[in-house]
Design a protein around this motif. Sequence first.
Motif, PDB file in Angstrom:
ATOM      1  N   ALA A  50       9.072  38.529  48.210  1.00 20.49           N
ATOM      2  CA  ALA A  50      10.173  39.397  48.650  1.00 20.49           C
ATOM      3  C   ALA A  50      10.069  40.750  47.956  1.00 20.49           C
ATOM      4  N   ILE A  51       9.995  41.802  48.741  1.00 19.31           N
ATOM      5  CA  ILE A  51       9.899  43.159  48.207  1.00 19.31           C
ATOM      6  C   ILE A  51      11.053  43.996  48.738  1.00 19.31           C
ATOM      7  N   ALA A  52      11.723  44.682  47.828  1.00 19.00           N
ATOM      8  CA  ALA A  52      12.787  45.614  48.211  1.00 19.00           C
ATOM      9  C   ALA A  52      12.209  47.023  48.286  1.00 19.00           C
ATOM     10  N   PRO A 123      14.641  40.115  45.091  1.00 22.96           N
ATOM     11  CA  PRO A 123      13.250  40.556  45.245  1.00 22.96           C
ATOM     12  C   PRO A 123      12.382  40.251  44.032  1.00 22.96           C
TER      13      PRO A 123
END
Length: 205
Positions: A50-52, A123
């Motif tokens: 998960a990347i913000a 994230p």
Amino acid sequence: MHSNSSKTLRQELLKQRKEFAASSAFAQIREKLISTIQGFLASEGKALSAIALYWPIQDELDIRAPLLSWASGDKGRRLALPYARPDKHLDFYEWRDGDSLMPSKHGVPEPIPNNESRPIVDPDCIFIPCVGWSSSSANGKTHYWRLGYGGGYFDRTLSVLRKKNPKLICIGIGFNWQELDDTQWSAQTHDEPLNMLLTESGLLS
């Protein structure tokens, strides 16, 4: 020389960024930064789920394309955009290309928080745009610091998220000309350090 007033300093840096984004040099540097992000995602990105990212405003570097490409490479990967809460903390909601967004009180496009199909995401990695940045050294290690827009949202949020996930990777996005020295600006005790800083010189850590 920038003014020592943080507000004036931000105004001057944002003006310079607007002029820089309109210059002939920007396109080449933009491609170099995007290429470096792609390299990071192709290597370290394999271990992330998960990347913000951020929705670009005021001539910030648009990094959506390489992040969307990363997310499309595995159905288990998720992207998230920040939502500014009234208490000046950020929540990150899952985002997919084409989602409807709403403007925050600062005019930043944000996720709609009551969308049940787009839950809150914690994230593994956060990309954060810099208005300016500085570095400091301690115990033989260089630390990088972000000058933002002055709201303190990211510092409050990172303080909480790092307690939950000490391995969280926070990457600042900037340019070499944004570097500030101690006579212009220095980080305060409440400021959260960046794990990495991306400029045209590469991914600094």
